[in-house]
Design an enzyme around this catalytic site. Structure first.
Site, PDB file in Angstrom:
ATOM      1  N   ASP A   1     -65.346 -53.037  99.431  1.00 46.50           N
ATOM      2  CA  ASP A   1     -65.176 -52.883  97.987  1.00 46.50           C
ATOM      3  C   ASP A   1     -63.803 -53.426  97.605  1.00 46.50           C
ATOM      4  OD1 ASP A   1     -65.005 -52.159  95.351  1.00 46.50           O
ATOM      5  OD2 ASP A   1     -65.341 -50.019  95.676  1.00 46.50           O
ATOM      6  N   TYR A  33     -63.742 -56.417  79.958  1.00 44.71           N
ATOM      7  CA  TYR A  33     -64.193 -57.548  80.774  1.00 44.71           C
ATOM      8  C   TYR A  33     -63.616 -58.863  80.263  1.00 44.71           C
ATOM      9  CZ  TYR A  33     -67.146 -61.293  82.490  1.00 44.71           C
ATOM     10  OH  TYR A  33     -67.579 -62.479  83.035  1.00 44.71           O
TER      11      TYR A  33
END
Length: 265
Positions: free
Chosen positions: A61, A153
């Protein structure tokens, strides 16, 4: 034989643009260190090995500090210089800013920004010492406009765009190049994972082919280009046209595409 083949690192390699980037590197004679956090990475790595490519697969991750260090340790364990790296791993979070969990926003920042900066710092030191290497950072055409209903984002992609261009200027007197990849809407799982199925953008029928995006990105990277708006002619035209539009107009346009149907009045 391995020592004669260049080594590339590709993140987000289990699906979408990242998987196509890995395929493109393999087709052009690169061995690979590929990384993703999901189980689909194993199948992607096996497919690449079936093409005669030496592949190290790292399930990690990259939103976590230890995840980046795990990947970098695997790169060092190859005892081979990194000729190219595609820092492509990223995630989105659609929806109104105040209605989206803070943890989801934080993960966008941790993966898209922190993970990319961390890995770039680790890999670029070796490239600069060798005075050779190519770095690809996946930004987006979304970096060119404010992004209502995917505000964090879009901001993260603006950061990556600026970051890539700053690195390129710093390294211009070395043998290391930095290229920013700016795809438009692409046919991947991104919109579903970002919770954007109920948006005009998520429901767009004719998105770009990730294989074409990867081919455009690889060509630009090998040529040492500053940036590439990859994919369809439509995406390239959009990338060129949006620069001349005021932010308030761009923000309204982005709202049209990204606002969930339930939020429209």
């Amino acid at each position: 034989m391995d020592a004669m083949r260049p080594l590339a690192v590709v993140t987000g390699a289990s699906s979408g643009i990242g998987r196509e980037l890995a395929r493109t590197f393999a087709a052009n004679g690169f061995d690979l260190v590929v990384c993703a956090e999901d189980a689909a990475l194993a199948a992607a790595a096996e497919e690449l090995r079936g093409r005669g490519t030496d592949v190290t697969a790292v399930t990690a991750d990259l939103a976590m500090y230890d995840g980046v260090e795990q990947l970098y340790a695997a790169v060092l364990a190859t005892r081979r210089p990194v000729a190219a790296a595609a820092l492509n791993a990223g995630v989105g979070a659609g929806g109104a800013f105040v209605d989206t969990d803070l943890a989801d926003h934080a993960r966008v920042i941790d993966l898209n920004i922190n993970g990319t900066v961390h890995l770039a710092h680790r890999l670029l030191r070796g490239m600069v010492d060798a005075d050779e290497g190519r770095l690809l950072i996946t930004s987006s055409v979304a970096s060119l406009a404010p992004g209502p209903f995917q505000s964090v984002y879009s901001a993260s992609k603006s950061f990556l765009q600026s970051f890539a261009q700053a690195l390129r200027e710093e390294l211009k007197d070395t043998g290391v190049t930095v290229t920013s990849l700016m795809p438009g809407a692409t046919e991947t799982d991104f919109f579903h994972r970002a919770g954007m199925d109920d948006t005009r953008l998520g429901r767009l029928r004719h998105k770009d082919d990730p294989a074409q995006v990867a081919e455009d990105a690889f060509e630009a990277l090998m040529r040492g280009r500053t940036r590439v708006v990859a994919g369809s002619v439509k995406s390239r035209v959009l990338g060129a046209a949006v620069k001349a539009v005021p932010d308030r107009v761009k923000a309204a346009g982005q709202r049209y595409w990204s606002e969930p149907r339930a939020a429209r009045r």
